[in-house]
Design an enzyme around this catalytic site. Structure first.
Site, PDB file in Angstrom:
ATOM      1  N   GLU A  14       0.749  -1.144  -0.009  1.00  0.00           N
ATOM      2  CA  GLU A  14       0.128   0.053   0.011  1.00  0.00           C
ATOM      3  C   GLU A  14       0.986   1.383   0.077  1.00  0.00           C
ATOM      4  OE1 GLU A  14      -2.653  -0.951   3.539  1.00  0.00           O
ATOM      5  OE2 GLU A  14      -3.931  -1.248   1.757  1.00  0.00           O
ATOM      6  N   CYS A  61      -7.080   3.010  -9.380  1.00  0.00           N
ATOM      7  CA  CYS A  61      -7.181   3.210  -8.086  1.00  0.00           C
ATOM      8  C   CYS A  61      -8.194   2.487  -7.349  1.00  0.00           C
ATOM      9  CB  CYS A  61      -7.192   4.612  -7.771  1.00  0.00           C
ATOM     10  SG  CYS A  61      -7.399   5.027  -5.973  1.00  0.00           S
ATOM     11  N   CYS A  64     -10.583   5.762  -5.975  1.00  0.00           N
ATOM     12  CA  CYS A  64     -10.977   6.690  -6.757  1.00  0.00           C
ATOM     13  C   CYS A  64     -11.486   6.148  -8.119  1.00  0.00           C
ATOM     14  CB  CYS A  64      -9.838   7.596  -7.152  1.00  0.00           C
ATOM     15  SG  CYS A  64      -8.840   8.214  -6.110  1.00  0.00           S
ATOM     16  N   HIS A  68     -12.331   8.023 -12.293  1.00  0.00           N
ATOM     17  CA  HIS A  68     -11.583   7.550 -13.361  1.00  0.00           C
ATOM     18  C   HIS A  68     -12.518   7.074 -14.479  1.00  0.00           C
ATOM     19  CE1 HIS A  68      -7.515   8.185 -12.242  1.00  0.00           C
ATOM     20  NE2 HIS A  68      -7.597   7.609 -11.142  1.00  0.00           N
ATOM     21  N   ARG A 478     -10.034  14.821  -5.065  1.00  0.00           N
ATOM     22  CA  ARG A 478      -8.805  15.255  -4.571  1.00  0.00           C
ATOM     23  C   ARG A 478      -8.291  16.527  -5.762  1.00  0.00           C
ATOM     24  NH1 ARG A 478      -9.765  10.725  -3.613  1.00  0.00           N
ATOM     25  NH2 ARG A 478      -9.552  10.187  -1.382  1.00  0.00           N
ATOM     26  N   SER A 501      -3.430  13.671  -7.602  1.00  0.00           N
ATOM     27  CA  SER A 501      -2.170  13.638  -6.760  1.00  0.00           C
ATOM     28  C   SER A 501      -0.996  13.735  -7.467  1.00  0.00           C
ATOM     29  CB  SER A 501      -2.235  12.177  -6.097  1.00  0.00           C
ATOM     30  OG  SER A 501      -3.269  12.191  -5.054  1.00  0.00           O
ATOM     31  N   CYS A 545      -3.434  10.463  -2.465  1.00  0.00           N
ATOM     32  CA  CYS A 545      -3.596   9.190  -2.977  1.00  0.00           C
ATOM     33  C   CYS A 545      -2.904   8.355  -4.048  1.00  0.00           C
ATOM     34  CB  CYS A 545      -5.385   9.165  -3.575  1.00  0.00           C
ATOM     35  SG  CYS A 545      -5.822   7.683  -3.739  1.00  0.00           S
ATOM     36  N   CYS A 548      -2.902   3.215  -3.685  1.00  0.00           N
ATOM     37  CA  CYS A 548      -3.908   2.371  -3.915  1.00  0.00           C
ATOM     38  C   CYS A 548      -4.024   1.559  -5.002  1.00  0.00           C
ATOM     39  CB  CYS A 548      -5.180   2.876  -3.619  1.00  0.00           C
ATOM     40  SG  CYS A 548      -5.341   4.816  -3.803  1.00  0.00           S
TER      41      CYS A 548
END
Lengths: 566, 193
Positions: A14, A61, A64, A68, A478, A501, A545, A548
């Site tokens: 992770e 991810c 998220c 996406h 985010r 991110s 993030c 993940c």
């Protein structure tokens, strides 16, 4: 003498974000942010059918997923030049808003509140005083003496049995922890309630998306939610009213609990307001489209440079060349082959790992730039852009937070305090309050549109021969997410995802300009280098993030990440 | 633990969740989703059993686990054993493992979810982890030979544990086709939808 602190994931479970800070005289002098795992998802998409792209990108991810998926269908629709039906826009918008509520609630309570809240201190709280304080701040019905006594008893029992597992990673008794016991107890009570309300928000996504976390209802050209008000198997009145009820419950929690807690934390940590500013160029994209083409939106987007709100420039449509032409990514300091800065359509993803070298290459994350400048993305960017453009709900909810925090801190707080670590948290709460309101508005729009007899959910289309290019964006929890696709004769020839991110956690570029994480850490106080709580506070305020993409469980419990001081 | 997790609860209160965890784009990390999709294709089960491919949800696991009386997780595991090694872990072993410092807020996962739910008084009373040691978790969809062989055994292990719990399972005479979309060949045939 300066000291180097490295917070480094040492296993591949992770944690993939490494932060190095150089500390001198009790404060951060310099910082480096490094992504420790190559994502490399884009090459997987080459040669595939663009209709399948969203199924794959929602697996980039695990947290998220939805964002996406939505961005991917928008990118392919943009390449094809098609519009989607109003019902499809509204259904996507309600999913976007509900997912955002879920995500923002989890981020504040479950993922970052413990940077500010000392759970052990809550054991010293007087539950009756806690209830009195809470009732003076909010009309929320679950702030009673009975509720606070029960939470304290539960907490005491857990500590006694040595089961404080969930909170085991907190920095108890750290000198930077400053909340009084009553506020800590209130925060623990709301931590528990937040678990219920994030589930409620998630149920909305599941009802419309048919499954979560990986929704199933999207299609390039619309959605797959057949609408027939009399059919139990489709989207009908029963499901629609269930969704409304859930949204109302989540909205009440956000507006009466989350926002109030944020104001209280900001007021009681007023000494932290000067920290964590960093990059003051901001980028947000418009979202929640109100028309078929994506030219009218309920959430504003645009750019701000050098904190100058009066010179805000708006991004106006899904096809706006101001966004399309100004995004690039630099790999000068990242582990890729070459040292270019290119537009996403022209990029290639060829990994070339060399050692970690803070003066050279040190990250798998590319450095995205807008007109060559680093940009901060996230709720703060959207709130500032909205504030600058005079967006009514953003201004109204921002003023609520600033006034509540100001009253508690006995100071006049202006929007300028938002350029900070705490400001990023406050902005996330403001955005959640706005989203809660807009989710219900889009529910209303959907119901009214269906009421007019419109049940269209999909626009049919054909692939043109030859090469087409498209981009799609979405203002995710985010921040700004964009997907860029090149399609040649019906197959994907290039695909790039420029994720929030990446904007925030990216490394320096060829000119040496720091990324937002790096810049925001400079100047943060460090009370105890062995326990760098302050670094975690600032990094967590971005809601990082990177972590993940992979998820191997470690049933025998090895160290997840460690802090090293050199 | 040979008693069903719900003890004497009437059937209406029983809920069993079977979840596959892992990233399907990263080779063997997609084992969990692969196993649960194959389980679904091979067995018919009562409506109070849910079978889900959850990907890598972090704390977003909470909604799927909170209402379950029993939970079976299928995932890859970190272990110094040869690729393809299959292990069954029980709740006590999982919760006993020490946890490290969080860096990214998305570090929390299964163990944190269970602890959090225990604190709320919710969460499953029985938890099992069916784990497989991966060969390679790199950005390319599809399982290695070792993981594929172990996945076969893992499907049967899930079935066996469910039966032990008292869940009536029916093996389909004609298995459905498991939707392993990430192993699909590149461009699809046929018309646009």
């Amino acid at each position: 003498m300066s000291k180097r602190i490295v917070i480094d994931p040492i296993t591949r479970i992770e944690g993939h974000l490494r932060i190095d800070v150089e500390v001198e005289q009790g404060a951060v002098k310099d910082a480096w942010s490094s992504g420790q795992m190559w994502r490399g998802i884009e090459p997987i998409l080459k040669g595939r059918d663009p209709r399948d792209a969203w199924l794959f990108t929602q697996r980039i991810c695990g947290v998220c997923t939805t964002v996406h998926a939505i961005t991917s269908v928008r990118a392919v629709e943009n390449a094809l030049g098609i519009e989607v039906p109003l019902n499809a826009q509204y259904i996507r918008n309600i999913i976007i808003a509900a997912h955002c509520l879920h995500d923002h609630i989890v981020h504040f309570y479950q993922l970052s509140a413990l940077d500010w809240v000392d759970v052990v201190s809550a054991l010293k709280a007087d539950p009756d005083k806690t209830a009195a304080l809470a009732e003076s701040l909010s009309a929320w019905p679950r702030n009673s003496k009975h509720e606070m006594r029960a939470v304290k008893a539960k907490l005491a029992e857990f500590v006694e049995r040595g089961q404080l597992g969930i909170f085991a990673n907190g920095y108890w008794g750290h000198p930077a922890m400053k909340l009084p016991p009553e506020v800590n107890l209130l925060a623990v009570a709301h931590y528990l309630q937040a678990l219920e309300y994030q589930r409620i928000a998630n149920q909305v996504v599941a009802l419309l998306g048919s499954k979560t976390p990986n929704i199933q209802n999207l299609a390039v050209g619309g959605v797959a939610n057949a609408i027939n008000l009399d059919n139990p198997a489709t989207l009908n009145m029963d499901k629609l009213y269930k969704i409304k009820g859930l949204l109302e419950q989540a909205a009440a929690f956000v507006q009466q609990v989350y926002l109030v807690d944020l104001a209280a934390v900001a007021a009681m940590y007023a000494d932290w307001l000067p920290y964590g500013k960093g990059v003051t160029n901001y980028l947000a994209v418009p979202d929640l489209p109100l028309d078929r083409a994506g030219k009218v939106f309920d959430l504003p987007g645009g750019t701000i440079f050098d904190a100058n709100l009066s010179a805000v420039q708006e991004i106006k449509s899904f096809d706006d060349p101001y966004f399309r032409d100004n995004v690039s990514e630099s790999i000068a300091r990242a582990w890729y082959d070459g040292d270019w800065e290119r537009h996403p359509w022209e990029e290639e993803t060829v990994p070339r790992y060399t050692d970690y070298d803070p003066n050279g290459r040190y990250s798998w994350v590319k450095a995205p730039r807008f007109q060559g400048k680093p940009m901060q993305v996230g709720p703060l960017a959207q709130v500032l852009v909205g504030y600058a453009l005079g967006h009514e709900p953003i201004k109204r909810w921002a003023d609520v937070v600033l006034e509540t925090a100001g009253t508690l801190a006995k100071a006049k707080l202006s929007p300028a305090i938002l350029h900070s670590t705490l400001g990023r948290h406050a902005a996330r709460g403001i955005r959640a309050a706005v989203m809660a309101e807009l989710a219900l508005k889009h529910w209303q729009l959907l119901v009214e549109n269906i009421g007019k007899g419109d049940t269209e959910i999909f626009t049919p289309w054909d692939y043109p021969k030859g090469e087409i290019r498209g981009f799609g964006f979405h203002e995710a929890p985010r921040g700004t997410l964009s997907h860029w696709v090149v399609i040649r004769d019906g197959a994907i020839a290039n695909y790039q995802a420029v994720v929030p991110s990446t904007w925030n956690a990216g490394p320096r570029d060829a000119k040496g300009q720091k990324g937002p994480y790096e810049a925001s850490l400079v100047g943060n106080p460090i009370a105890d280098p062995e326990r760098p709580l302050e670094v975690l506070r600032t990094v967590h305020s971005f809601d990082p993030c990177l972590a993940c993409a992979i998820h191997t469980l470690d049933p025998e419990g090895r160290e997840l990440a460690r802090v090293r001081t050199l | 633990m040979n008693e069903p997790a719900w003890g004497d609860d009437p059937p209406v209160h029983r809920r069993v969740a079977v979840v596959g965890l892992g990233n399907v784009l990263l080779g063997d990390d997609g084992l969990g989703p692969f196993v649960v999709r194959h389980f679904e294709a091979r067995y018919d089960y009562p409506p109070w059993v849910s079978v889900s491919d959850l990907g890598t949800p972090g704390l977003d696991l909470v909604p799927f686990v909170a209402d379950a009386t029993a939970l079976i997780v299928v995932d890859t595991i970190l272990l110094d054993e040869p690729p393809g090694t299959l292990r069954l872990y029980r709740q006590e072993q999982l919760l006993a493992a020490p946890r490290g410092q969080r860096l990214s807020p998305h570090d929390p996962g299964l163990v944190e979810t269970l602890q959090m739910l225990a604190f709320c008084g919710d969460g499953p009373r029985e938890v099992l982890l069916v784990g497989v040691v991966p060969h390679l978790c790199a950005p390319r969809p599809g399982l290695s030979a070792a993981a594929r062989a172990a996945a076969e055994q893992a499907v049967e292990m899930v079935a066996e544990e469910l039966r032990r719990m008292g869940v009536p399972l029916i093996q389909r005479l004609q298995p459905l086709e498991a939707d392993i979309f990430w192993e699909r060949s590149l461009v699809r045939e046929g018309e646009a939808q």
